[in-house]
Enzyme design. Structure first.
Site, PDB file in Angstrom:
ATOM      1  N   ASP A 100      -7.420  -1.619  -6.976  1.00 31.79           N
ATOM      2  CA  ASP A 100      -7.909  -2.223  -5.737  1.00 31.79           C
ATOM      3  C   ASP A 100      -8.352  -3.647  -6.012  1.00 31.79           C
ATOM      4  OD1 ASP A 100      -8.562  -1.291  -2.820  1.00 31.79           O
ATOM      5  OD2 ASP A 100     -10.167  -2.652  -3.415  1.00 31.79           O
ATOM      6  N   ARG A 133      -2.648   7.451   1.235  1.00 31.98           N
ATOM      7  CA  ARG A 133      -2.990   8.724   1.870  1.00 31.98           C
ATOM      8  C   ARG A 133      -1.934   9.315   2.781  1.00 31.98           C
ATOM      9  NH1 ARG A 133      -8.649   6.259   3.543  1.00 31.98           N
ATOM     10  NH2 ARG A 133      -7.108   4.626   3.842  1.00 31.98           N
ATOM     11  N   ARG A 169       0.819  -1.216   0.000  1.00 30.72           N
ATOM     12  CA  ARG A 169       0.000   0.000   0.000  1.00 30.72           C
ATOM     13  C   ARG A 169       0.858   1.273   0.000  1.00 30.72           C
ATOM     14  NH1 ARG A 169      -5.374  -1.832   1.769  1.00 30.72           N
ATOM     15  NH2 ARG A 169      -6.050   0.280   1.504  1.00 30.72           N
ATOM     16  N   ARG A 221      -5.882  12.362  -5.532  1.00 31.20           N
ATOM     17  CA  ARG A 221      -7.118  11.706  -5.075  1.00 31.20           C
ATOM     18  C   ARG A 221      -8.284  12.701  -5.051  1.00 31.20           C
ATOM     19  NH1 ARG A 221     -11.169   9.886  -4.219  1.00 31.20           N
ATOM     20  NH2 ARG A 221     -11.966   8.466  -2.625  1.00 31.20           N
ATOM     21  N   TYR A 252     -15.663  -9.733   1.297  1.00 27.77           N
ATOM     22  CA  TYR A 252     -16.294  -8.420   1.067  1.00 27.77           C
ATOM     23  C   TYR A 252     -17.578  -8.560   0.252  1.00 27.77           C
ATOM     24  CZ  TYR A 252     -12.085  -6.111   2.813  1.00 27.77           C
ATOM     25  OH  TYR A 252     -11.059  -5.673   3.616  1.00 27.77           O
TER      26      TYR A 252
END
Ligand code: CP3
Length: 343
Positions: A75, A29, A25, A38, A150
């Site tokens: 993703d 952010r 990752r 973003r 998910y």
């Protein structure tokens, strides 16, 4: 002839004095330049499907830290999106999908439409053209169990309870969903390799919650099938399996699933992993992401103990899970300098 990229040589089984380094990752952010790009995208999925933006944020951590590998910005949940399940990301709340509660709902999933992911292959094309020649390019997908967790719960859960319940109640429907994800993942990874990635990583972030026989059936075996399918199309492309929480299953995993390297998570003792797996098996990991947040002496100690534990072994330096948003950039710089000390 150009020298082989460090990451690729380790995945062929070479032990290097200075291990190649990248961070799971790593585009994210904690970087102000990431947040800036973003902010120009309407939604997270739009962002993933905007090749110029996705390529830019893929390259940002390479420019800043000169990591040995870039990981494609995308993703794992683009796969259910390409199967027609509604997927969105709510700021601060994580992914939201239309939950699958019954076999009838699972049966309504569409075919995996690879064309839906053509922006991802365009991103790969753009990154490939801009990547420094000594930096390897990693593509990825989620492992079937993690993606299914998910898809069934419709969101992240602490224990993947909804997916595990579904698997106990409706084993046939769950097996069918896993099979669909195995086929989709093979196709997706093979197409990423066609487009230009040089390594692929399979993320099974949630396999660790499964009882032993369920782990074999829903994590290890689907991951093995994906690797077999990818290798049938791209024999020479290395595959890294990151099965978080593999724990005592790690030795067997390295003997049965056929990956070229294995990611190990923060909780696993590197000395144990080294002792319990064959000497030539490349291992990747496993700095605690919180040590990277803490920085200072605590960080140095953790780095040094990982370097010592993997000494003489084909090793890729990485975190034991994804980098955290609150990670100070100077700590990442400190990590890079320390791992490469003596280079
Ligand atoms: O590693 C990289 O830098 C490449 C890009 C990448 C992302 N997600 C970008 C992302 C990769 C490899 C992933 C994998 C991923 N996605 C996993 C497996 C790895 C792991 O950490 O366990 C999982 C489980 C997901 C699903 C997912 N995506 C969740 C749970 C979330 C929300 C949590 C969060 O961090 O906000 C995402 C969103 C997401 N994927 C973000 C990024 C940078 C943050 C969203 C944003 O920027 O708005």
């Amino acid at each position: 002839m150009a020298e082989e990229k460090a990451l690729l040589s380790v995945l062929r089984g070479e032990a290097r004095k200075i291990p190649p380094l990248w961070l799971m990752r790593q585009a994210g952010r904690y970087l102000p330049e990431y947040r800036e790009v973003r902010a120009t995208a309407e939604s997270f999925l739009d962002f993933c499907y905007s090749p110029k933006k996705a390529a830019e944020v893929t390259l940002q951590p390479i420019r800043r830290f000169h990591f040995d590998a870039a990981i494609l910005f995308s993703d794992i949940l683009v796969v259910p999106d390409a199967m027609g399940q509604l997927v969105s990301f709510e700021t601060g709340a994580g992914p939201r999908l239309e939950p699958i509660e019954t076999p009838a709902q699972a049966a309504r999933l569409g075919e995996f439409k690879i064309e839906h992911l053509s922006p991802v292959f365009e991103t790969i094309d753009l990154v490939k053209a801009a990547l420094p020649s000594d930096v390897a390019f990693i593509g990825f997908c989620g492992a079937p169990f993690t993606v299914a967790s998910y898809m069934i719960a419709g969101q992240g859960t602490p224990d993947q309870g909804p997916a595990r319940l579904f698997a106990y109640r409706y084993p046939e429907a769950f097996a069918k969903l896993i099979d669909q994800l195995v086929e989709a993942s093979i196709d997706y990874l093979a197409r990423q390799i066609d487009a230009g990635v040089e390594v692929v990583q399979i993320f099974d972030s949630w396999a660790g919650v499964l009882p032993a026989h369920e782990f074999q059936r829903w994590s290890a075996e689907p991951v093995r099938r994906i690797i077999e399918g990818v290798k049938a199309r791209h024999q020479r492309t290395p595959v890294i399996a990151f099965v978080r929480g593999a724990d005592a299953h790690l030795p067997k995993l390295t003997q049965t699933v056929g990956a070229d390297g294995y990611g190990i998570d923060t909780a696993l003792d590197p000395a144990w992993a080294v002792a319990q797996t064959a000497r030539n098996v490349p291992l990747q990991g496993n700095l605690d992401p919180l040590a990277l947040v803490a920085g200072a002496d605590a960080l140095d100690r953790e780095i040094d103990s990982i370097l010592a534990a993997f000494k003489g072994r084909p090793h890729i330096f990485n975190l034991g899970h994804g980098i955290l948003q609150q990670t100070p950039i100077e700590n990442v710089e400190r990590l890079v300098a320390r791992v490469r000390r003596g280079a």
